[in-house]
Enzyme design. Sequence first.
Site, PDB file in Angstrom:
ATOM      1  N   SER A 194       0.831  -1.252  -0.040  1.00 44.12           N
ATOM      2  CA  SER A 194      -0.056  -0.049   0.160  1.00 44.12           C
ATOM      3  C   SER A 194       0.844   1.196  -0.079  1.00 44.12           C
ATOM      4  O   SER A 194       0.962   1.916   1.009  1.00 44.12           O
ATOM      5  CB  SER A 194      -1.095  -0.126   1.001  1.00 44.12           C
ATOM      6  OG  SER A 194      -0.370   0.485   2.521  1.00 44.12           O
ATOM      7  N   ASP A 242       1.803   8.555   6.960  1.00 46.03           N
ATOM      8  CA  ASP A 242       2.720   7.325   6.359  1.00 46.03           C
ATOM      9  C   ASP A 242       2.641   8.098   4.982  1.00 46.03           C
ATOM     10  O   ASP A 242       3.478   8.725   4.602  1.00 46.03           O
ATOM     11  CB  ASP A 242       2.146   6.126   6.572  1.00 46.03           C
ATOM     12  CG  ASP A 242       2.916   4.998   5.970  1.00 46.03           C
ATOM     13  OD1 ASP A 242       3.596   5.399   5.067  1.00 46.03           O
ATOM     14  OD2 ASP A 242       2.449   3.908   5.794  1.00 46.03           O
ATOM     15  N   GLU A 252      -3.295   6.110  11.867  1.00 48.43           N
ATOM     16  CA  GLU A 252      -2.417   6.455  10.820  1.00 48.43           C
ATOM     17  C   GLU A 252      -3.051   6.555   9.701  1.00 48.43           C
ATOM     18  O   GLU A 252      -3.894   5.719   9.334  1.00 48.43           O
ATOM     19  CB  GLU A 252      -1.072   5.131  10.990  1.00 48.43           C
ATOM     20  CG  GLU A 252      -0.150   5.376   9.861  1.00 48.43           C
ATOM     21  CD  GLU A 252       0.719   4.214   9.849  1.00 48.43           C
ATOM     22  OE1 GLU A 252       0.900   3.581  10.958  1.00 48.43           O
ATOM     23  OE2 GLU A 252       1.249   3.745   8.702  1.00 48.43           O
ATOM     24  N   LYS A 267       6.958  -0.137  14.358  1.00 54.97           N
ATOM     25  CA  LYS A 267       6.162  -0.844  13.728  1.00 54.97           C
ATOM     26  C   LYS A 267       6.940  -1.994  12.967  1.00 54.97           C
ATOM     27  O   LYS A 267       7.299  -1.728  11.919  1.00 54.97           O
ATOM     28  CB  LYS A 267       5.172  -0.112  12.767  1.00 54.97           C
ATOM     29  CG  LYS A 267       3.675  -0.131  13.273  1.00 54.97           C
ATOM     30  CD  LYS A 267       2.931   0.895  12.183  1.00 54.97           C
ATOM     31  CE  LYS A 267       3.019   0.536  10.716  1.00 54.97           C
ATOM     32  NZ  LYS A 267       1.672   0.948  10.146  1.00 54.97           N
ATOM     33  N   GLU A 273       1.606  -9.210   7.071  1.00 55.88           N
ATOM     34  CA  GLU A 273       2.614  -8.579   8.271  1.00 55.88           C
ATOM     35  C   GLU A 273       2.540  -9.766   9.278  1.00 55.88           C
ATOM     36  O   GLU A 273       2.846  -9.475  10.536  1.00 55.88           O
ATOM     37  CB  GLU A 273       2.205  -7.398   8.377  1.00 55.88           C
ATOM     38  CG  GLU A 273       2.581  -6.508   7.537  1.00 55.88           C
ATOM     39  CD  GLU A 273       2.454  -4.930   7.965  1.00 55.88           C
ATOM     40  OE1 GLU A 273       2.017  -4.480   9.034  1.00 55.88           O
ATOM     41  OE2 GLU A 273       2.788  -4.117   7.106  1.00 55.88           O
ATOM     42  N   HIS A 291      -3.656  -5.691   2.729  1.00 59.50           N
ATOM     43  CA  HIS A 291      -2.710  -6.767   3.105  1.00 59.50           C
ATOM     44  C   HIS A 291      -3.263  -8.069   3.122  1.00 59.50           C
ATOM     45  O   HIS A 291      -2.686  -9.090   3.533  1.00 59.50           O
ATOM     46  CB  HIS A 291      -2.185  -6.417   4.403  1.00 59.50           C
ATOM     47  CG  HIS A 291      -1.183  -5.288   4.382  1.00 59.50           C
ATOM     48  ND1 HIS A 291      -0.557  -4.832   5.419  1.00 59.50           N
ATOM     49  CD2 HIS A 291      -0.536  -4.779   3.358  1.00 59.50           C
ATOM     50  CE1 HIS A 291       0.385  -3.943   5.211  1.00 59.50           C
ATOM     51  NE2 HIS A 291       0.301  -3.923   3.559  1.00 59.50           N
ATOM     52  N   GLU A 316      -4.681  -2.005   9.531  1.00 57.96           N
ATOM     53  CA  GLU A 316      -3.999  -2.679  10.541  1.00 57.96           C
ATOM     54  C   GLU A 316      -4.412  -2.226  11.826  1.00 57.96           C
ATOM     55  O   GLU A 316      -4.892  -0.766  12.161  1.00 57.96           O
ATOM     56  CB  GLU A 316      -2.394  -2.040  10.722  1.00 57.96           C
ATOM     57  CG  GLU A 316      -1.663  -2.652   9.601  1.00 57.96           C
ATOM     58  CD  GLU A 316      -0.344  -1.996   9.386  1.00 57.96           C
ATOM     59  OE1 GLU A 316       0.258  -1.545  10.512  1.00 57.96           O
ATOM     60  OE2 GLU A 316       0.287  -1.726   8.226  1.00 57.96           O
ATOM     61  N   HIS A 327       8.594  -1.026   9.280  1.00 58.37           N
ATOM     62  CA  HIS A 327       8.932  -2.117   8.356  1.00 58.37           C
ATOM     63  C   HIS A 327       7.861  -1.786   6.944  1.00 58.37           C
ATOM     64  O   HIS A 327       7.312  -1.011   7.043  1.00 58.37           O
ATOM     65  CB  HIS A 327       8.841  -3.469   8.902  1.00 58.37           C
ATOM     66  CG  HIS A 327       7.359  -3.689   9.031  1.00 58.37           C
ATOM     67  ND1 HIS A 327       6.699  -5.010   9.294  1.00 58.37           N
ATOM     68  CD2 HIS A 327       6.212  -2.833   9.350  1.00 58.37           C
ATOM     69  CE1 HIS A 327       5.510  -4.956   9.441  1.00 58.37           C
ATOM     70  NE2 HIS A 327       4.968  -3.686   9.528  1.00 58.37           N
ATOM     71  N   LYS A 369      10.058   5.088   7.099  1.00 54.39           N
ATOM     72  CA  LYS A 369      10.414   4.033   6.211  1.00 54.39           C
ATOM     73  C   LYS A 369      11.583   4.633   5.117  1.00 54.39           C
ATOM     74  O   LYS A 369      11.551   5.056   4.256  1.00 54.39           O
ATOM     75  CB  LYS A 369       9.172   3.438   5.426  1.00 54.39           C
ATOM     76  CG  LYS A 369       8.015   3.277   6.151  1.00 54.39           C
ATOM     77  CD  LYS A 369       6.727   2.864   5.180  1.00 54.39           C
ATOM     78  CE  LYS A 369       5.691   2.258   6.094  1.00 54.39           C
ATOM     79  NZ  LYS A 369       4.537   2.153   5.102  1.00 54.39           N
ATOM     80  N   ASP A 416      -3.972   1.631  11.703  1.00 49.94           N
ATOM     81  CA  ASP A 416      -3.493   2.360  10.512  1.00 49.94           C
ATOM     82  C   ASP A 416      -4.703   2.005   9.555  1.00 49.94           C
ATOM     83  O   ASP A 416      -4.918   0.861   8.871  1.00 49.94           O
ATOM     84  CB  ASP A 416      -2.044   1.396   9.994  1.00 49.94           C
ATOM     85  CG  ASP A 416      -1.650   2.207   8.505  1.00 49.94           C
ATOM     86  OD1 ASP A 416      -2.202   3.283   8.101  1.00 49.94           O
ATOM     87  OD2 ASP A 416      -0.638   1.575   8.087  1.00 49.94           O
TER      88      ASP A 416
HETATM   89  P1  PGA Z   1       3.045  -1.206   3.006  1.00 49.40           P
HETATM   90  O1  PGA Z   1       2.084  -1.175   4.522  1.00 49.40           O
HETATM   91  O2  PGA Z   1       4.470  -1.457   3.431  1.00 49.40           O
HETATM   92  O3  PGA Z   1       2.443  -2.443   2.415  1.00 49.40           O
HETATM   93  O4  PGA Z   1       2.935   0.062   2.411  1.00 49.40           O
HETATM   94  C1  PGA Z   1       2.588  -0.421   5.692  1.00 49.40           C
HETATM   95  C2  PGA Z   1       1.811   0.897   6.286  1.00 49.40           C
HETATM   96  O5  PGA Z   1       0.930   1.241   5.384  1.00 49.40           O
HETATM   97  O6  PGA Z   1       2.173   0.973   7.364  1.00 49.40           O
HETATM   98 ZN    ZN Z   2       0.632   2.759   6.917  1.00 50.36          ZN
END
Ligand code: PGA
Ligand code: ZN
Length: 419
Positions: free
Chosen positions: A42, A317, A290, A393, A211, A161, A170, A370, A342, A247
């Site tokens: 995503s 994010d 998030e 995370k 995840e 996911h 999440e 991650h 990230k 999230d």
């Molecule tokens: P992604 O998801 O690694 O698939 O982007 C993680 C997140 O959105 O926090």
């Molecule tokens: Zn996110």
Amino acid sequence: MALIEKISAEEVLDSRGIPTLKATAYLQDGNFGTASVPAGISTGTHEAFELRDADESRYGGLGVQKAIANVNGEISKILSGVEASDQRKIDNALNKLDGTGTKRRLGANTTLSVSLAVAVAEAKRGRLQLYEYLRKNVLGESNETYELPLLMTNVIEGGRHVDKGLDFQEFLVIPRGFQFFSEGYENIKKLIKSLEELAKQKKHDRSLGIEGGLALNLKSNEEAITLIKEAIDASGLSKERFAIALDVAANSVFKDGQYHVLDFEFPLGREEYYKFLTGLCKKHNLFSVEDPFEEDNWYAWTDFTKQVQSATLVIGDDLTTTNLARLETAISRNSLTGVIVKPNQIGTLTETLDFIKRAKEAGLKIVVSHRSGETQDNFISDLAVAVNAQFIKIGSPLQKERYSKFKRLLEIEKQLNKN
Ligand code: PGA
Ligand code: ZN
């Protein structure tokens, strides 16, 4: 002091069975360091460019042979003979060689693998733990107090996911108020067990998300929050010790100007969705949310942050994508109170650290994170400790690519306690 001899890269498979890069930086004195990079599903539009082969005959176009050729060829050539401890010089050289500003030519996955591998090699050369090297040598900070982050653990997973399930990506639990990281970890494991048993008792269809969070067929997103609360009660652990967070990854619930969530039979307009989210925060005392809104809806973010005030953290994010320019906009508009970090969203170590530094100056909370496609590389565990990030995370420990990051944090805690 040691000069780089060469950099090489190879293709390895991530937790989803999709290729990614593993780079090795060799120093002239015989030390070397490796780093493997993750990838998201995503992903935000404003992330730096991820280079894939687009050759449909291999892994549906997702191979990284072109990225590997970039490392073994022109990148190794320009970095050979460069001082390995000068991380900024290395990252600047990568950016200059790329020349596009978004890593479109070389790929952010390519540049990140090199940038991190050099740091790992140089930490080894100095006989330093990676978190120490990052703090002292790369950030140039003398503070020797290292703090372990709090876990934001994905216990129920949905969105992009999972194949089918909830729309929020999440549902996270934060073990807090424990003296040690290891206690938080132990308790989150107990909670996951309690949640699994509860889901089994209630005969919910269940599988694992990408995840390692539970993918459940529930009727609504709110039901997932309620289920977590029940699992906390059933575990016999103190309620105060667990905070619940979301999230939403709202890019994936937003379509044609409307928000599509299981909790309603009809799509919601902005006002209704806004009310729904702020209502959830209040009713369930959510610790953080998030990506509550899609990635360019600055106005809604600012409004939402003002509305939930200090009761719920608002974390960017897809809004901020570890990008300094996006962060500046978010700060000037008061759009959030915390940021996801990230490294692969931006593509070099120093750009990641610059982002963290600015976010901290602005008083924002730091969540090192991650991606959904991970390897067993632990760089982010050390990164979180190096910058004293408040949160990390790393998914659920039920998956080995995530567990390795938990394990590294447990190891760091032991080292710090010994000293
Ligand atoms: P992604 O998801 O690694 O698939 O982007 C993680 C997140 O959105 O926090
Ligand atoms: Zn996110």
